[in-house]
Design an enzyme around this catalytic site. Structure first.
Site, short mmCIF file in Angstrom:
data_model
loop_
_atom_site.label_atom_id
_atom_site.label_comp_id
_atom_site.label_asym_id
_atom_site.label_seq_id
_atom_site.Cartn_x
_atom_site.Cartn_y
_atom_site.Cartn_z
N ASP A 36 0.82 -1.23 0.00
CA ASP A 36 0.00 0.00 0.00
C ASP A 36 0.85 1.26 0.00
O ASP A 36 0.60 2.20 -0.75
CB ASP A 36 -1.07 0.00 1.11
CG ASP A 36 -0.56 -0.16 2.53
OD1 ASP A 36 0.66 -0.37 2.72
OD2 ASP A 36 -1.38 -0.07 3.46
N ASP A 172 -5.72 -0.79 5.61
CA ASP A 172 -6.58 -1.30 6.69
C ASP A 172 -7.86 -0.49 6.81
O ASP A 172 -8.97 -1.04 6.84
CB ASP A 172 -5.82 -1.26 8.03
CG ASP A 172 -4.51 -2.02 7.97
OD1 ASP A 172 -4.36 -2.83 7.04
OD2 ASP A 172 -3.65 -1.80 8.83
#
Ligand code: GLA
Length: 385
Positions: A36, A172
C-alpha cells in the site's frame, strides 16, 4: 455479541434514552503485502467480527469514552483534544474526532461505549476498526451520512499517522470502511480506485491462524522497511520518471536490479514488484474460480515476505509450514505487517477440523504457546446496525 447486554451496559453508564448502534469490522489482507505504501495493488477484505459502538449525542462538547474490553474511561473536550499515552485505545477515537473537526466536518459531544472481539495485536486491524467506527459515527450523527466514504477512510488513516503516530498505509482503513459481504477489494493504492471480487472458494474455507505472538517491536521494523523502499525508489528515479515502486514491472526490475548496491534494498524492491504483479494475477484467478492457483500465489507471497522482505519470523514461518503440510490446504501466508500476528490458509472444508488439530498440536510443541484459529466469513464494511 449480545446487543441487549451492550445496551444495558450503556444505560448503566450514561442513563436511559436513545441509543444508536454501529459496527466496524476487522480485516485480513488476502494478498499484496507491504504494497500500500508503495503505491500498488492490495486485495483485502473485511471480517465478520469487529467492534461495536453504542452512542448518544450530548448537548455539550464533551466526549465520554468507555470500553467493555478495558477498564480505562476517558473524557475529553472537543475543543482541546491532545494525545495522552494513558488514554490508550481512546486516542484512536480522539484522533479521528480531531482530524474531522479540523477538516471542517461537524462534530459534537457524545457518550460512547465500545465493545470489540478482534484480538489485540493480532494484526487484524483492531485499531483501524475503532478509527473507522468513529469516522462513521461522526458521519451519521453530525453530517447526515454525506461524507464521501473514500474521504472518510483517508481521514481515519491520517488520524493514525498524525495523531497516534503510526506510519501505516491506507489498506486497513480502506478495507474496513469500503468492505462488502463475501467480497474482496482490489484497491489501487495510488489512485484509490477499487473494484470488488466475489470470493467464491467452492469447497474451501478461509482459516485465520493467530500465532499469538504480539507484534511488539514491529513498528520500528515497519518503518525500516518503508525507508528501504524509499531508498530503492530514489535510485530508480535517477533513471526513470516514476512516482512509486509499483509503477515498475518485472522487466524494469530485471533491467535495473544491478543498480542496487545495497543487497537489502534490492531484495525489498524485488518483493514489492513481484508481489504487486501477484495481486493482479490473484484477482483474475479468483474471478475465474481458480482457487488452487490462487492458493499457489499465497505460498509464493509468503516465501517472498520471508526471504526477500524479511518480515515473517519463526512463529509465522512455523505456522505456515505446518499448514502447508496438511492434506487439503492449498495455500497459506502471513497477513498484515508481519513479525507475528496472523496468517491465513485456504483449506478444504471437510478437513478443517483435523487441520486445526494438527497445526495446533505441532505449533504448540515447537513454539511453546498455543495458536488460535478463527473461521470468519467476509463481512460488511463499517455501518450503522
Ligand atoms: C499494516 C499497515 C498497512 C500495510 C500492512 C502491510 O497492516 O497498517 O497499511 O502496510 O501492514 O501490508
Amino acid at each position: 455479541m449480545n446487543l441487549d447486554y451492550l445496551k444495558d451496559g450503556f444505560i448503566k453508564l450514561y442513563g436511559d434514552g436513545e441509543i444508536r448502534i454501529f459496527h466496524s469490522p476487522g480485516r485480513v489482507n488476502l494478498i499484496g503485502e507491504h504494497i500500500d505504501y508503495n503505491g500498488g495493488y492490495v486485495f483485502p477484505c473485511a471480517l465478520d467480527f469487529g467492534t461495536y459502538g453504542l452512542v448518544r449525542k450530548r448537548k455539550d462538547r464533551k466526549i465520554n469514552l468507555c470500553s467493555m474490553n478495558f477498564p480505562k474511561r476517558v473524557q475529553v473536550d472537543i475543543d482541546n483534544i491532545v494525545y495522552e499515552a494513558e488514554d490508550d485505545w481512546g486516542n484512536y477515537i480522539k484522533g479521528v474526532i480531531k482530524i474531522f473537526g479540523e477538516e471542517g466536518y461537524n462534530v459534537g459531544g457524545m457518550d460512547i461505549l465500545i465493545s470489540g472481539n478482534i484480538p489485540n495485536g493480532a494484526g487484524l486491524s483492531s485499531s483501524a476498526s475503532v478509527e473507522v467506527l468513529a469516522g462513521v459515527i461522526i458521519d451519521e450523527l453530525f453530517n447526515n451520512g454525506n461524507i464521501d466514504k473514500v474521504e472518510l477512510v483517508k481521514l481515519c488513516q491520517r488520524a493514525e499517522n498524525e495523531f497516534v503516530g503510526v506510519n501505516c498505509g491506507i489498506m486497513d482503513q480502506f478495507a474496513i470502511g469500503i468492505g462488502r459481504k463475501n467480497k474482496g477489494i482490489l484497491l489501487d493504492c495510488y489512485t484509490l480506485k477499487y473494484q470488488y471480487a466475489y470470493i467464491e472458494l467452492r469447497d474451501f474455507t478461509l482459516v485465520i491462524m493467530n500465532t499469538n505472538k504480539r507484534r511488539a517491536l514491529s513498528e520500528s521494523k515497519y518503518n525500516e522497511r518503508r525507508m528501504e523502499c524509499e531508498e530503492g525508489l530514489k535510485i530508480i528515479k535517477n533513471i526513470k520518471n516514476v512516482e512509486n515502486l509499483c509503477q515498475l514491472d518485472i522487466e524494469d526490475y530485471n533491467n535495473f536490479k544491478d543498480l542496487f548496491f545495497n543487497e537489502n534494498v534490492k531484495k525489498r524492491v524485488e518483493h514489492v514488484i513481484y508481489e504487486n504483479h501477484r495481486v493482479k494475477k490473484a484477482f483474475e484467478l479468483i474471478n475465474e474460480g481458480k482457487v488452487e492457483e490462487f492458493g499457489e500465489l499465497l505460498i509464493e507471497s509468503h516465501m517472498s515476505l520471508k526471504n526477500l522482505y524479511e518480515v515473517t519470523g519463526k512463529e509465522l514461518d512455523t505456522i505456515v509450514d505446518l499448514a502447508l503440510k496438511c492434506e487439503g490446504c492449498i495455500g497459506a501466508r502471513m497477513t498484515g505487517a508481519g513479525f507475528g500476528g496472523c496468517a491465513i490458509a485456504i483449506v478444504k472444508q471437510y478437513r478443517v477440523a483435523e487441520f486445526i488439530e494438527y497445526v495446533k498440536e505441532h505449533y504448540s510443541k515447537k513454539i511453546g504457546c498455543e495458536p488460535s484459529f478463527y473461521l470468519s466469513g467476509i463481512g460488511e464494511g463499517a455501518k450503522e446496525c
